[in-house]
Design a protein around this motif. Sequence first.
Motif, PDB file in Angstrom:
ATOM      1  N   LEU A 185       8.273  -4.276  14.598  1.00 47.35           N
ATOM      2  CA  LEU A 185       7.116  -4.289  13.699  1.00 47.35           C
ATOM      3  C   LEU A 185       6.343  -2.976  13.790  1.00 47.35           C
ATOM      4  O   LEU A 185       5.902  -2.428  12.767  1.00 47.35           O
ATOM      5  CB  LEU A 185       6.200  -5.464  14.037  1.00 47.35           C
ATOM      6  CG  LEU A 185       6.727  -6.858  13.696  1.00 47.35           C
ATOM      7  CD1 LEU A 185       5.787  -7.929  14.232  1.00 47.35           C
ATOM      8  CD2 LEU A 185       6.911  -7.021  12.195  1.00 47.35           C
ATOM      9  N   LEU A 186       6.175  -2.463  14.994  1.00 50.95           N
ATOM     10  CA  LEU A 186       5.478  -1.189  15.170  1.00 50.95           C
ATOM     11  C   LEU A 186       6.249  -0.047  14.526  1.00 50.95           C
ATOM     12  O   LEU A 186       5.652   0.868  13.931  1.00 50.95           O
ATOM     13  CB  LEU A 186       5.263  -0.907  16.659  1.00 50.95           C
ATOM     14  CG  LEU A 186       4.257  -1.819  17.378  1.00 50.95           C
ATOM     15  CD1 LEU A 186       4.244  -1.520  18.879  1.00 50.95           C
ATOM     16  CD2 LEU A 186       2.859  -1.640  16.791  1.00 50.95           C
ATOM     17  N   ILE A 187       7.576  -0.088  14.620  1.00 52.38           N
ATOM     18  CA  ILE A 187       8.403   0.955  13.991  1.00 52.38           C
ATOM     19  C   ILE A 187       8.252   0.911  12.476  1.00 52.38           C
ATOM     20  O   ILE A 187       8.057   1.941  11.813  1.00 52.38           O
ATOM     21  CB  ILE A 187       9.876   0.791  14.406  1.00 52.38           C
ATOM     22  CG1 ILE A 187      10.058   1.126  15.888  1.00 52.38           C
ATOM     23  CG2 ILE A 187      10.779   1.688  13.556  1.00 52.38           C
ATOM     24  CD1 ILE A 187      11.446   0.840  16.422  1.00 52.38           C
ATOM     25  N   TYR A 188       8.359  -0.286  11.903  1.00 57.12           N
ATOM     26  CA  TYR A 188       8.199  -0.423  10.448  1.00 57.12           C
ATOM     27  C   TYR A 188       6.793  -0.005  10.012  1.00 57.12           C
ATOM     28  O   TYR A 188       6.625   0.675   8.993  1.00 57.12           O
ATOM     29  CB  TYR A 188       8.477  -1.863  10.016  1.00 57.12           C
ATOM     30  CG  TYR A 188       9.930  -2.157   9.743  1.00 57.12           C
ATOM     31  CD1 TYR A 188      10.542  -1.742   8.572  1.00 57.12           C
ATOM     32  CD2 TYR A 188      10.700  -2.853  10.670  1.00 57.12           C
ATOM     33  CE1 TYR A 188      11.873  -2.019   8.312  1.00 57.12           C
ATOM     34  CE2 TYR A 188      12.044  -3.133  10.427  1.00 57.12           C
ATOM     35  CZ  TYR A 188      12.622  -2.712   9.243  1.00 57.12           C
ATOM     36  OH  TYR A 188      13.947  -2.978   8.995  1.00 57.12           O
ATOM     37  N   PHE A 189       5.788  -0.420  10.782  1.00 54.87           N
ATOM     38  CA  PHE A 189       4.408  -0.074  10.447  1.00 54.87           C
ATOM     39  C   PHE A 189       4.223   1.441  10.472  1.00 54.87           C
ATOM     40  O   PHE A 189       3.607   2.016   9.559  1.00 54.87           O
ATOM     41  CB  PHE A 189       3.448  -0.738  11.430  1.00 54.87           C
ATOM     42  CG  PHE A 189       1.995  -0.507  11.113  1.00 54.87           C
ATOM     43  CD1 PHE A 189       1.325  -1.353  10.244  1.00 54.87           C
ATOM     44  CD2 PHE A 189       1.292   0.556  11.663  1.00 54.87           C
ATOM     45  CE1 PHE A 189      -0.012  -1.149   9.937  1.00 54.87           C
ATOM     46  CE2 PHE A 189      -0.037   0.775  11.362  1.00 54.87           C
ATOM     47  CZ  PHE A 189      -0.699  -0.079  10.498  1.00 54.87           C
TER      48      PHE A 189
ATOM     49  N   PHE B  96       0.839  -1.201   0.000  1.00 54.24           N
ATOM     50  CA  PHE B  96       0.000   0.000   0.000  1.00 54.24           C
ATOM     51  C   PHE B  96       0.870   1.246   0.000  1.00 54.24           C
ATOM     52  O   PHE B  96       0.582   2.224  -0.710  1.00 54.24           O
ATOM     53  CB  PHE B  96      -0.898  -0.016   1.242  1.00 54.24           C
ATOM     54  CG  PHE B  96      -1.947   1.054   1.254  1.00 54.24           C
ATOM     55  CD1 PHE B  96      -3.172   0.859   0.637  1.00 54.24           C
ATOM     56  CD2 PHE B  96      -1.711   2.267   1.881  1.00 54.24           C
ATOM     57  CE1 PHE B  96      -4.143   1.851   0.648  1.00 54.24           C
ATOM     58  CE2 PHE B  96      -2.664   3.265   1.896  1.00 54.24           C
ATOM     59  CZ  PHE B  96      -3.891   3.059   1.279  1.00 54.24           C
ATOM     60  N   MET B  97       1.958   1.235   0.767  1.00 53.91           N
ATOM     61  CA  MET B  97       2.864   2.377   0.825  1.00 53.91           C
ATOM     62  C   MET B  97       3.543   2.606  -0.524  1.00 53.91           C
ATOM     63  O   MET B  97       3.615   3.730  -1.022  1.00 53.91           O
ATOM     64  CB  MET B  97       3.908   2.148   1.918  1.00 53.91           C
ATOM     65  CG  MET B  97       4.898   3.302   2.116  1.00 53.91           C
ATOM     66  SD  MET B  97       6.368   3.162   1.077  1.00 53.91           S
ATOM     67  CE  MET B  97       7.193   1.761   1.839  1.00 53.91           C
ATOM     68  N   ILE B  98       4.037   1.535  -1.139  1.00 52.72           N
ATOM     69  CA  ILE B  98       4.706   1.673  -2.443  1.00 52.72           C
ATOM     70  C   ILE B  98       3.727   2.185  -3.487  1.00 52.72           C
ATOM     71  O   ILE B  98       4.066   3.037  -4.319  1.00 52.72           O
ATOM     72  CB  ILE B  98       5.311   0.328  -2.870  1.00 52.72           C
ATOM     73  CG1 ILE B  98       6.397  -0.105  -1.881  1.00 52.72           C
ATOM     74  CG2 ILE B  98       5.890   0.419  -4.274  1.00 52.72           C
ATOM     75  CD1 ILE B  98       6.928  -1.499  -2.129  1.00 52.72           C
TER      76      ILE B  98
ATOM     77  N   LEU C 178       6.514   3.684  10.063  1.00 49.67           N
ATOM     78  CA  LEU C 178       7.270   4.260   8.950  1.00 49.67           C
ATOM     79  C   LEU C 178       6.487   4.157   7.642  1.00 49.67           C
ATOM     80  O   LEU C 178       6.379   5.144   6.890  1.00 49.67           O
ATOM     81  CB  LEU C 178       8.613   3.547   8.809  1.00 49.67           C
ATOM     82  CG  LEU C 178       9.495   3.969   7.627  1.00 49.67           C
ATOM     83  CD1 LEU C 178       9.892   5.442   7.756  1.00 49.67           C
ATOM     84  CD2 LEU C 178      10.736   3.090   7.527  1.00 49.67           C
ATOM     85  N   PHE C 179       5.932   2.975   7.366  1.00 45.67           N
ATOM     86  CA  PHE C 179       5.138   2.791   6.142  1.00 45.67           C
ATOM     87  C   PHE C 179       3.922   3.722   6.146  1.00 45.67           C
ATOM     88  O   PHE C 179       3.588   4.330   5.120  1.00 45.67           O
ATOM     89  CB  PHE C 179       4.679   1.338   6.021  1.00 45.67           C
ATOM     90  CG  PHE C 179       5.792   0.346   5.845  1.00 45.67           C
ATOM     91  CD1 PHE C 179       7.027   0.729   5.361  1.00 45.67           C
ATOM     92  CD2 PHE C 179       5.608  -0.993   6.181  1.00 45.67           C
ATOM     93  CE1 PHE C 179       8.061  -0.183   5.201  1.00 45.67           C
ATOM     94  CE2 PHE C 179       6.620  -1.919   6.019  1.00 45.67           C
ATOM     95  CZ  PHE C 179       7.851  -1.508   5.534  1.00 45.67           C
TER      96      PHE C 179
ATOM     97  N   SER D  87       3.245   6.898   3.518  1.00 54.49           N
ATOM     98  CA  SER D  87       2.016   6.890   2.708  1.00 54.49           C
ATOM     99  C   SER D  87       1.225   8.171   2.918  1.00 54.49           C
ATOM    100  O   SER D  87       0.835   8.840   1.952  1.00 54.49           O
ATOM    101  CB  SER D  87       1.149   5.677   3.085  1.00 54.49           C
ATOM    102  OG  SER D  87       1.825   4.473   2.853  1.00 54.49           O
ATOM    103  N   LEU D  88       0.994   8.523   4.170  1.00 61.09           N
ATOM    104  CA  LEU D  88       0.156   9.678   4.485  1.00 61.09           C
ATOM    105  C   LEU D  88       0.829  10.986   4.110  1.00 61.09           C
ATOM    106  O   LEU D  88       0.195  11.871   3.521  1.00 61.09           O
ATOM    107  CB  LEU D  88      -0.181   9.669   5.979  1.00 61.09           C
ATOM    108  CG  LEU D  88      -1.218  10.696   6.454  1.00 61.09           C
ATOM    109  CD1 LEU D  88      -2.529  10.516   5.709  1.00 61.09           C
ATOM    110  CD2 LEU D  88      -1.449  10.548   7.953  1.00 61.09           C
TER     111      LEU D  88
END
Length: 316
Positions: free
Chosen positions: A294-298, A226-228, A300-301, A305-306
């Motif tokens: 996982l929370l850090i990566y989430f 979704f981010m990409i 970041l993505f 995106s936003l």
Amino acid sequence: MSHFFRLVHNENIKIYKRMGTWVMIGILVLVVALVGIFTKFVLDPGGNTDWKAQLSAENAQLTESVKSAPMLEAQKRMMKERIALNEYRIENDVAPIERDSLWGYMVDATTFTGIAALFTIVIAAGMVASEFSWGTVKLLLIRPVSRTKILLAKYASTLMFALLMLLLLFSASFLFGTLFFGLGGAETPYLAYSNGQVVEQNMVTHIIQLFGFRSIDLVMMVTLAFMISTVFRSSSLAIGISLFLMFTGPQLVQLLSQYDWAKFILFANTDLQQYTTGTPLVEGMTMTFSIVMLLIYFALFAFLSLYIFKKRDVAA
């Protein structure tokens, strides 16, 4: 808030009005059914009549491999865990799970979360990128709703589709498993290797946990796609990169597992099952550490995106 729910409703309509969506749903159910048919009528069940001798022979082979064959430390740990599990089965008369049983079939069916992830990535990759490629993004953004709510509605709809695929996979595997193999064997324990020892777990609880753990990897890969899609406005790029990383990421982590910094790679942390049924890929990792990563990566993505979606100029 009512605007947000209307946006989510509209995004779901966009998803399910496509023929491709229903084709993907049908393929998932068909694959589960075909594997059940193949397991029931084609595969030789083999039986458990001499399973202790088979496990003893397997342990002898694994022990020889650990001593003589060159291998990565992670592979060596996995083999030692397998030896310990086999020894526990022999000593405590706990037969292995039969593939031609409901529970063995459902355990195998958890591997199909990869198919669910693939289909959800396809949906996620097109959620934003398709608006730009079809030229409908301007019509979307002239609504009296913030870009944040628009993007969140698209992401929420994507996660809802992912949840549907997981529930469909679980329901279909249980339905076909019951149809082909019956409901027996629920009392058989699942053996896991945790904190240096073999432990018994309830089989039903284990299967539910498996689906739960596999869903974490699914959510992270979908969020990445979704981010990409949002950043590069290209669904093909989002699908390509996400699928490449989904299939090669875990293997890359295993190759780099001897390095301490490998624990910071996303794919070293997506499998939380490593803390409940085995040992971490990288020595010193803990479940708390992986959850934080996982929370850090989430975050970041989500931030990328936003931020880019809100800043992007669509006037041209």
